[in-house]
Write a protein that holds these residues in place. Structure first.
Motif, PDB file in Angstrom:
ATOM      1  N   ASP A   2      39.696  39.390  37.315  1.00  0.00           N
ATOM      2  CA  ASP A   2      39.675  40.859  37.347  1.00  0.00           C
ATOM      3  C   ASP A   2      40.755  41.402  38.283  1.00  0.00           C
ATOM      4  OD1 ASP A   2      37.585  40.929  35.568  1.00  0.00           O
ATOM      5  OD2 ASP A   2      36.029  41.228  37.096  1.00  0.00           O
ATOM      6  N   ILE A   3      40.895  40.775  39.460  1.00  0.00           N
ATOM      7  CA  ILE A   3      41.888  41.238  40.434  1.00  0.00           C
ATOM      8  C   ILE A   3      43.303  41.076  39.893  1.00  0.00           C
ATOM      9  CG2 ILE A   3      42.919  40.733  42.692  1.00  0.00           C
ATOM     10  CD1 ILE A   3      40.066  39.953  43.629  1.00  0.00           C
ATOM     11  N   LEU A   4      43.574  39.906  39.327  1.00  0.00           N
ATOM     12  CA  LEU A   4      44.927  39.636  38.822  1.00  0.00           C
ATOM     13  C   LEU A   4      45.247  40.488  37.605  1.00  0.00           C
ATOM     14  CD1 LEU A   4      45.110  35.739  39.220  1.00  0.00           C
ATOM     15  CD2 LEU A   4      45.940  37.514  40.779  1.00  0.00           C
ATOM     16  N   GLU A   5      44.279  40.658  36.717  1.00  0.00           N
ATOM     17  CA  GLU A   5      44.522  41.482  35.528  1.00  0.00           C
ATOM     18  C   GLU A   5      44.707  42.951  35.902  1.00  0.00           C
ATOM     19  OE1 GLU A   5      41.325  40.662  32.838  1.00  0.00           O
ATOM     20  OE2 GLU A   5      42.323  38.881  31.992  1.00  0.00           O
ATOM     21  N   ALA A   6      44.023  43.401  36.955  1.00  0.00           N
ATOM     22  CA  ALA A   6      44.211  44.775  37.425  1.00  0.00           C
ATOM     23  C   ALA A   6      45.637  44.967  37.939  1.00  0.00           C
ATOM     24  CB  ALA A   6      43.206  45.101  38.529  1.00  0.00           C
TER      25      ALA A   6
ATOM     26  N   SER B 186      47.934  45.261  34.955  1.00  0.00           N
ATOM     27  CA  SER B 186      47.813  46.599  34.354  1.00  0.00           C
ATOM     28  C   SER B 186      48.551  47.646  35.183  1.00  0.00           C
ATOM     29  CB  SER B 186      46.333  46.983  34.232  1.00  0.00           C
ATOM     30  OG  SER B 186      45.654  46.106  33.349  1.00  0.00           O
ATOM     31  N   ALA B 187      48.442  47.535  36.507  1.00  0.00           N
ATOM     32  CA  ALA B 187      49.135  48.479  37.380  1.00  0.00           C
ATOM     33  C   ALA B 187      50.647  48.357  37.223  1.00  0.00           C
ATOM     34  CB  ALA B 187      48.738  48.227  38.835  1.00  0.00           C
ATOM     35  N   LYS B 188      51.129  47.132  37.087  1.00  0.00           N
ATOM     36  CA  LYS B 188      52.569  46.927  36.898  1.00  0.00           C
ATOM     37  C   LYS B 188      53.022  47.514  35.562  1.00  0.00           C
ATOM     38  CE  LYS B 188      56.186  43.445  36.482  1.00  0.00           C
ATOM     39  NZ  LYS B 188      57.152  44.333  37.180  1.00  0.00           N
TER      40      LYS B 188
ATOM     41  N   VAL C 230      47.707  34.088  35.150  1.00  0.00           N
ATOM     42  CA  VAL C 230      46.265  34.356  35.203  1.00  0.00           C
ATOM     43  C   VAL C 230      45.498  33.264  34.468  1.00  0.00           C
ATOM     44  CG1 VAL C 230      44.434  35.923  34.451  1.00  0.00           C
ATOM     45  CG2 VAL C 230      46.539  36.853  35.416  1.00  0.00           C
ATOM     46  N   GLU C 231      45.982  32.886  33.289  1.00  0.00           N
ATOM     47  CA  GLU C 231      45.320  31.829  32.522  1.00  0.00           C
ATOM     48  C   GLU C 231      45.405  30.495  33.250  1.00  0.00           C
ATOM     49  OE1 GLU C 231      43.467  32.316  29.911  1.00  0.00           O
ATOM     50  OE2 GLU C 231      43.961  34.448  29.909  1.00  0.00           O
ATOM     51  N   GLY C 232      46.540  30.258  33.895  1.00  0.00           N
ATOM     52  CA  GLY C 232      46.705  29.012  34.632  1.00  0.00           C
ATOM     53  C   GLY C 232      45.765  28.910  35.818  1.00  0.00           C
ATOM     54  N   ILE C 233      45.624  29.995  36.572  1.00  0.00           N
ATOM     55  CA  ILE C 233      44.724  30.004  37.723  1.00  0.00           C
ATOM     56  C   ILE C 233      43.278  29.792  37.264  1.00  0.00           C
ATOM     57  CG2 ILE C 233      43.795  31.395  39.611  1.00  0.00           C
ATOM     58  CD1 ILE C 233      46.634  30.433  40.089  1.00  0.00           C
TER      59      ILE C 233
END
Length: 257
Positions: free
Chosen positions: A128-132, A135-137, A224-227
């Motif tokens: 959620d944090i990384l995807e946010a 999205s912000a970028k 994100v998928e890798g993490i």
């Protein structure tokens, strides 16, 4: 390695225009009149600023560096081996063993994701944090690209305004025929710069920023998928195959080679 496509394209485009002008017997210096150039560039940029906020304008100016210089991290291909190496070590020694590797990472987004994983953050929260952040970028990049697209839309119209202003001066000097040629040429230069600035400068920069954003965000989504896979303890070989499948076709071929 920097990608100089924008610089090559814009300066090359102006080079072709100048060459064509010379071949037609024109003088390139005759196109460099300050009043029409000031009107087109100055007014187009100012009314573009008027349609947004000052922070938007500042971000757009900063984005010029990315547009002309590109980025060292626009492809996810180089991230795949790094993520696989992290997964291999985490599988053998545990997530805490990755702490030393974080210091050597030149990708702050990857480093942030790995740090969250090391700290024991729940996998869903990490995602959620990384995807946010992704999205912000995307939103920020979209606004910077829109700034130049808007300037490209305004510039031709401002050029027409300049031409009308110039023709008014022509009509004011009908009693002096010797001045008419210069005044008419100066009037139409505004339209020339309006159309040229839109199609050789502003719109290409907008398209470039959109493309860079797509590539950079795709890389971030791959991270994100890798993490997530590292936290799940997946087999490094499976992670490599999964991440490779997310790359563009040309990068998949280079990975296979």
């Amino acid at each position: 390695m920097k990608d100089l496509a924008t610089a090559v394209g814009i300066f090359g485009g102006f080079g072709v225009v100048i060459t064509a002008n010379i071949l037609e017997g024109g003088n390139p210096m005759s196109m460099l009149l300050l009043p029409p150039m000031l009107l087109v560039f100055g007014t187009s940029i100012l009314i573009t600023i008027a349609g947004g906020t000052l922070p938007d304008a500042k971000a757009a100016v900063k984005a010029l560096g990315r547009a002309f210089g590109g980025s060292n991290q626009i492809s996810g291909a180089d991230a795949v081996p790094q993520i696989v190496s992290l997964a291999d070590r985490a599988r053998r020694e545990g997530l805490l063993a990755l702490e030393d590797m974080v210091k050597d990472m030149d990708d702050p987004f990857l480093a942030k994701g790995v740090t969250l994983a090391i700290d024991g953050t729940d996998p869903e929260e990490v995602r959620d944090i990384l995807e946010a952040e992704v999205s912000a970028k995307k939103r920020a990049d979209k606004q910077s690209a829109k700034f130049y697209a808007d300037a490209g839309a305004y510039a031709p119209t401002i050029g027409i305004v300049g031409t009308v202003m110039g023709l008014v001066h022509v009509l004011e000097n009908l009693a002096e025929p010797e001045k008419l040629g210069h005044l008419i040429a100066a009037a139409f230069l505004a339209t020339l710069w309006g159309v040229a600035s839109a199609n050789i400068i502003f719109l290409p920069i907008s398209a470039r920023l959109k493309r860079l954003s797509e590539l950079e965000c795709s890389r971030m989504e791959l991270v994100v998928e890798g993490i997530a896979a590292i936290q799940a303890g997946a087999n490094p070989r499976v992670i490599q195959q999964k991440l490779t499948s997310l790359l563009p076709a040309e990068d998949q071929l280079s990975e296979a080679a």
